[in-house]
Design an enzyme around this catalytic site. Structure first.
Site, mmCIF file in Angstrom:
data_model
loop_
_atom_site.group_PDB
_atom_site.id
_atom_site.type_symbol
_atom_site.label_atom_id
_atom_site.label_comp_id
_atom_site.label_asym_id
_atom_site.label_seq_id
_atom_site.Cartn_x
_atom_site.Cartn_y
_atom_site.Cartn_z
ATOM 1 N N LYS A 278 -3.056 -31.843 -6.333
ATOM 2 C CA LYS A 278 -4.102 -32.809 -6.634
ATOM 3 C C LYS A 278 -4.331 -32.904 -8.140
ATOM 4 O O LYS A 278 -4.015 -31.963 -8.879
ATOM 5 C CB LYS A 278 -5.420 -32.377 -5.975
ATOM 6 C CG LYS A 278 -5.425 -32.401 -4.468
ATOM 7 C CD LYS A 278 -6.763 -31.910 -3.935
ATOM 8 C CE LYS A 278 -6.792 -31.921 -2.419
ATOM 9 N NZ LYS A 278 -6.798 -33.289 -1.865
ATOM 10 N N ARG A 352 -4.462 -32.333 8.829
ATOM 11 C CA ARG A 352 -3.958 -32.770 10.138
ATOM 12 C C ARG A 352 -2.952 -31.772 10.707
ATOM 13 O O ARG A 352 -2.820 -31.643 11.916
ATOM 14 C CB ARG A 352 -3.350 -34.165 10.006
ATOM 15 C CG ARG A 352 -2.137 -34.247 9.114
ATOM 16 C CD ARG A 352 -1.842 -35.653 8.616
ATOM 17 N NE ARG A 352 -2.807 -36.080 7.619
ATOM 18 C CZ ARG A 352 -2.794 -37.270 7.017
ATOM 19 N NH1 ARG A 352 -1.850 -38.152 7.327
ATOM 20 N NH2 ARG A 352 -3.704 -37.596 6.123
#
Length: 496
Positions: A278, A352
């Site tokens: 990130k 996920r």
């Protein structure tokens, strides 16, 4: 903070500040609540009406004015606080208004009495008012060595001129327990990654389970390896901190349904993004990437006290997503517990990957209905901002249960599409499915990815990426963790 309910005349209440509500004008109707109007005709001597006539108060939410040393009153001050439109003033608005009052007057008084008219003082309103007081008092400054906020309201009294004192007191106790559970979740989310790695989240869950009589089982790395949870384990391999799957079970003494509600919460205690790292700007907030896990822990804390008539089990996969020589790489292929293979196209789409193994395990453990919460995608924020949580579902009745509960609890949600066409974006040339579907419809393709493992089980997915954490404080709440979902999930279980 001590909280209590008194059925009494407002002028007889001793308090540092006594709060009454004024609303926006609507035709010839008085904008003052009944109690405010009664006080204005007595001790306040027309003060409230004069505020409206001079324009100092219009009744908009969170406006206020203070009258000091009102004659004939035991309270030291009367505060007239705006409640907005009277017709739309319900329990969620009351909750926020009490929170605002607690936060605004905490440096001016040690005790507060908040007056709610008998006409609207339902048990639900009493619960909401106490929730507002407890939530409003919460701060995130416990790690500060200096500069902590010391001026706080020590005593909060909900004042109702008339009503069933026993019912209101019971509702107030309910509200306190619920708000404390939400604050428990907020405290967890606000903890930095170095103080709350997965093993510390396990300890917090075990301690809470012991305190409130829940069964707690923790699957460690060896157990998850035996079960074939390759998707979950692939996320964790770049970290020195081991992964866990926390399982909390509530079993009703006299179940009224064979349904078994499974609550699945994403517990990434810190997310660097892995090799798909990130940007540095804002990465410090990735301590909140376990907001879904915290919401489920808070809900289970409340459920254990309120004792719904259905079985509820929380499944909380918890990992760190770190960069290291052993970290998962883009292009890696992992095998989930269900046997399906996944091409990891982006290591920052890790939530996920841990959720699907927890979902498979929840189904194996007998969960007949599933609700998951996850700080899953930035895309949901592009769609809905920080106002609404996005909800996706494969089952209309379950979705309606969640939406009805969220509306009652004032946690705004908006149903998002999960059409079959989104599955096309997840195709992989090398595995059964890819873990991302491209930029377009990112929240929808993430939900579709989860649905691949949910299959036909009734399921609702909440993407809380922007609603779990506030960058700036609001009039009624501190910045930081919100604990979103705790009240809704608890209400779903209680209303089942």
């Amino acid at each position: 903070m001590n909280t209590n309910v008194q059925v009494a005349a407002p002028e007889s209440i001793e308090a540092g500040v006594l709060v009454v509500i004024g609303f926006e004008k609507n035709g010839d109707a008085s904008p003052l609540s009944g109690s405010a109007a009664a006080l204005d005709g007595g001790p306040a001597a027309g003060w409230c009406a004069e505020l409206y006539s001079t324009g100092e108060i219009s009744g908009k939410a969170y406006e206020y004015a203070v009258l000091h040393r009102p004659p004939g009153m035991k309270a030291k001050r009367i505060a007239l606080v705006g409640g907005g439109k009277a017709g739309s003033f319900k329990a969620p608005e009351l909750r926020r208004l009490v929170s605002f009052a607690i936060r605004h007057f905490r440096g001016q008084a040690e005790s507060m009495a908040f007056v709610v008219d008998s006409a609207i003082a339902t048990p639900e309103a009493a619960s909401a008012a106490i929730e507002g007081a407890v939530l409003g008092a919460w701060e995130q400054d416990h790690h500060k060595s200096t500069g902590k906020r010391e001026n706080k309201i020590a005593e909060f009294t909900l004042v109702v001129p008339g009503g069933d004192a026993a019912a209101l007191t019971a509702a107030a106790a309910h509200g306190r327990a619920l708000a404390e559970s939400q604050n428990f979740a907020r405290d967890l989310v606000n903890e930095p990654g170095n103080l709350l790695p997965p093993r510390k989240l396990v300890e917090a869950a075990q301690g809470m389970a012991k305190d409130f009589g829940l069964e707690c089982d923790v699957l460690d790395q060896d157990r998850m390896t035996q079960l074939g949870m390759g998707s979950l384990l692939g996320v964790s391999i770049g970290s020195a901190e081991p992964p866990f799957l926390i399982v909390l079970r509530y079993k009703p003494a006299n179940p009224k349904s064979a349904d078994h509600l499974g609550l699945v919460g994403k517990g990434v205690t810190f997310d660097t993004g892995g090799v798909s790292i990130k940007p540095a700007d804002g990465m410090e907030k990735m301590k909140c990437d376990m907001g879904g896990a915290a919401a489920m822990l808070g809900a289970m804390r409340a459920i254990a006290q309120f004792k719904p008539s259905i079985a509820v089990t929380a499944f909380i996969p918890t990992v760190e997503n770190m960069v290291g020589s052993r970290a998962q790489r883009p292009g890696d292929i992992v095998t989930s517990m269900a046997g399906k293979t996944i091409e990891v196209l982006n290591t920052d789409a890790e939530g996920r990957l841990i959720l699907i193994d927890a979902i498979t395990y929840a189904k194996q453990q007998g969960a007949t209905h599933l609700i998951d919460a996850a700080t899953l995608t930035g895309a949901i924020g592009v769609a809905l901002g920080a106002v609404n949580t996005g909800i996706f579902s494969n089952n209309d009745p379950l979705c309606e249960k969640v939406l009805k509960a969220s509306a009652s609890e004032g946690e705004k949600m908006w149903r998002m599409p999960i059409d079959d066409e989104y599955r096309e974006q997840l195709k992989s040339s090398y595995a059964d499915i890819g873990n991302i579907g491209g930029r377009a419809g990112g929240a929808c393709t993430a939900a579709m990815f989860l649905k691949e493992w949910v299959e036909d089980t009734p399921w609702a997915h909440l993407d809380i990426a922007l609603t779990a954490y506030l960058d700036d404080q609001k009039p009624f709440t501190a910045k930081g963790a919100t604990g979103v979902g705790v009240r809704t999930f608890t209400r779903v279980a209680m209303d089942w």
